[in-house]
Design a protein around this motif. Structure first.
Motif, PDB file in Angstrom:
ATOM      1  N   VAL A  66      39.431  26.538  47.074  1.00  0.00           N
ATOM      2  CA  VAL A  66      40.270  26.814  45.908  1.00  0.00           C
ATOM      3  C   VAL A  66      40.868  28.203  45.993  1.00  0.00           C
ATOM      4  O   VAL A  66      40.459  29.045  46.794  1.00  0.00           O
ATOM      5  CB  VAL A  66      39.451  26.677  44.601  1.00  0.00           C
ATOM      6  N   VAL A  67      41.872  28.441  45.133  1.00  0.00           N
ATOM      7  CA  VAL A  67      42.441  29.776  44.981  1.00  0.00           C
ATOM      8  C   VAL A  67      41.457  30.607  44.166  1.00  0.00           C
ATOM      9  O   VAL A  67      41.167  30.293  43.009  1.00  0.00           O
ATOM     10  CB  VAL A  67      43.814  29.722  44.288  1.00  0.00           C
ATOM     11  N   VAL A  68      40.928  31.665  44.775  1.00  0.00           N
ATOM     12  CA  VAL A  68      39.880  32.460  44.131  1.00  0.00           C
ATOM     13  C   VAL A  68      40.405  33.737  43.488  1.00  0.00           C
ATOM     14  O   VAL A  68      39.656  34.420  42.789  1.00  0.00           O
ATOM     15  CB  VAL A  68      38.765  32.814  45.140  1.00  0.00           C
ATOM     16  N   GLY A  69      41.672  34.069  43.722  1.00  0.00           N
ATOM     17  CA  GLY A  69      42.204  35.281  43.126  1.00  0.00           C
ATOM     18  C   GLY A  69      43.683  35.434  43.370  1.00  0.00           C
ATOM     19  O   GLY A  69      44.279  34.727  44.186  1.00  0.00           O
ATOM     20  N   LEU A  70      44.273  36.373  42.630  1.00  0.00           N
ATOM     21  CA  LEU A  70      45.698  36.660  42.744  1.00  0.00           C
ATOM     22  C   LEU A  70      45.941  37.773  43.756  1.00  0.00           C
ATOM     23  O   LEU A  70      45.171  38.734  43.846  1.00  0.00           O
ATOM     24  CB  LEU A  70      46.268  37.069  41.388  1.00  0.00           C
TER      25      LEU A  70
END
Length: 213
Positions: free
Chosen positions: A49-53
């Motif tokens: 998953v996308v864990v941060g920006l």
């Protein structure tokens, strides 16, 4: 590096999915993606998953001890992000698929990706942030500058030079000794028999210039 090492991938687009597969094929794992948006969304078939920006990771120094890689198709954007992360102290090792064939005398810069079936032969020099894509062939004494993309099935014959930010399209062939200028584009299937000026786009067999910067 431990076989259980986990990586962060900057960029959750199509190239990110391919790089996630490359990491797992090499016996490692994906800790997650860093992207411009979509925190929490599943970004690839393996479930990471996308864990941060991205902006959050770039502000305040180096927030992770994990190695990272930049999986962005745009050559300029990829290279700029690699340079920013390097300045912040991130570890950005080259990633090489176990089914690639690399000469012991070849050199590969940090942040580069070498995909399955690629061949890099003797004394070739690959810069930082370069993509050598699936089944591409890099023959002896080739010099590829930083931020270049060599697309699937492309062939660079011996002593070719490719300038920073150039893109060689899928299935293109570049004959011995030709120089591809910085930021040039070689169209898919082109056969390049003479030098390509910086910023030019060439297509066809033999290739011809159809656009200049």
């Amino acid at each position: 590096m431990s076989s259980t090492q986990k990586w962060l991938i900057f960029g959750a687009g199509g190239h990110g999915k391919v790089v996630a597969d490359l990491i797992r094929a090499a016996g490692m794992d994906v800790a997650g993606f860093v992207d411009q948006s979509g925190v929490g969304r599943v970004a690839e078939p393996g479930g990471a998953v996308v864990v941060g920006l991205q902006d959050e990771f770039l502000s305040g120094g180096k927030p992770s001890s994990l190695p990272a890689t930049v999986a962005i198709g745009n050559n300029r954007v990829r290279l700029e992000l690699i340079q920013k992360l390097t300045e912040l102290g991130w570890e950005l090792p080259a990633l090489i698929h176990p089914k690639a064939v690399i000469s012991q005398s070849a050199t590969i810069g940090h942040g580069s990706h070498v995909m399955a079936g690629a061949v890099i032969n003797a004394a070739s020099q690959i810069g930082e942030g370069v993509i050598i894509n699936t089944n591409a062939t890099i023959e002896h004494d080739v010099i590829i500058d930083s931020g270049v993309h060599i697309s699937p099935g492309a062939v660079l014959a011996g002593e070719v030079e490719v300038g920073q930010g150039a893109w060689v399209g899928a299935g293109a062939v570049v004959i011995n000794g030709v120089e591809i200028g910085a930021n040039a584009i070689v169209g898919a299937g082109a056969v390049v028999i003479k030098d390509v000026p910086a910023g030019a786009t060439v297509v066809g067999n033999p290739s011809r210039v159809i656009k200049t910067q």
